[in-house]
Design an enzyme around this catalytic site. Sequence first.
Site, PDB file in Angstrom:
ATOM      1  N   SER A   9       0.813  -1.222   0.000  1.00 35.61           N
ATOM      2  CA  SER A   9       0.000   0.000   0.000  1.00 35.61           C
ATOM      3  C   SER A   9       0.844   1.269   0.000  1.00 35.61           C
ATOM      4  O   SER A   9       0.412   2.301  -0.514  1.00 35.61           O
ATOM      5  CB  SER A   9      -0.940   0.007   1.210  1.00 35.61           C
ATOM      6  OG  SER A   9      -0.206  -0.110   2.414  1.00 35.61           O
ATOM      7  N   ASP A 162      -5.040   6.944   9.710  1.00 34.20           N
ATOM      8  CA  ASP A 162      -4.766   5.601  10.220  1.00 34.20           C
ATOM      9  C   ASP A 162      -3.407   5.490  10.911  1.00 34.20           C
ATOM     10  O   ASP A 162      -3.113   4.507  11.577  1.00 34.20           O
ATOM     11  CB  ASP A 162      -4.883   4.549   9.117  1.00 34.20           C
ATOM     12  CG  ASP A 162      -3.853   4.695   7.993  1.00 34.20           C
ATOM     13  OD1 ASP A 162      -2.918   5.503   8.111  1.00 34.20           O
ATOM     14  OD2 ASP A 162      -4.001   3.971   6.984  1.00 34.20           O
ATOM     15  N   HIS A 165      -0.200   5.075   6.945  1.00 28.40           N
ATOM     16  CA  HIS A 165       0.075   5.502   5.566  1.00 28.40           C
ATOM     17  C   HIS A 165       0.339   7.005   5.510  1.00 28.40           C
ATOM     18  O   HIS A 165      -0.374   7.784   6.130  1.00 28.40           O
ATOM     19  CB  HIS A 165      -1.114   5.145   4.662  1.00 28.40           C
ATOM     20  CG  HIS A 165      -1.364   3.682   4.609  1.00 28.40           C
ATOM     21  ND1 HIS A 165      -2.272   3.061   5.433  1.00 28.40           N
ATOM     22  CD2 HIS A 165      -0.806   2.713   3.848  1.00 28.40           C
ATOM     23  CE1 HIS A 165      -2.272   1.761   5.184  1.00 28.40           C
ATOM     24  NE2 HIS A 165      -1.377   1.520   4.220  1.00 28.40           N
TER      25      HIS A 165
END
Length: 190
Positions: A9, A162, A165
């Site tokens: 990611s 979060d 990231h």
Amino acid sequence: MTIAALGDSLTAGYGLPQEDGFVPQLEEWLRDQGVDVAVMNAGVSGDTTAGGLSRAAWTLTPEVDAMIVTLGGNDYLRGIDPAVSRTNLDGILAAGQEAGVEMLLVGLSVGGNYGLDYKAEFEGMYAELATQYDIPLYPDFAAGLRAVSGMGEGMSEFMQADGIHPNAEGVRVIVSAIGPTVLDLLKGVD
């Protein structure tokens, strides 16, 4: 030149508009340095080193000149044995070597929640593999963020909600830090 960015990611640009992700920002940074380059996004959110290994062969198409490998974060988050992660990364690098592409391995600095032995083995696998394959190592994907913000609270301004990231500005900082290493890698491309 074409660079394949094989990752998870962090590479894929999770939670960001496409133009703000790692791959587009890295491509723009390299072009600003005068390099005619296309950076191919081979990042898959949630991917482990096993997933990267399963995708390595079809990522290394004939037009790929170089590969950046940024995998391991999800292995760490899942507590996967570092020996398993190392074997998978070894397979990815072997595929890159067989394809004759220049490679850059990007490591991670991880927490100690699985113990100091786990941390040492996990972080150490990157240096061992870089030495084994005689390729450059960028030791920590987030090194640029750590350098700019220090540890802890200072990093939050560069992160999405979060806390895992980076946001668009965080990606810019990461790209500014890793960019010169990628530029050096491309000097080896025929």
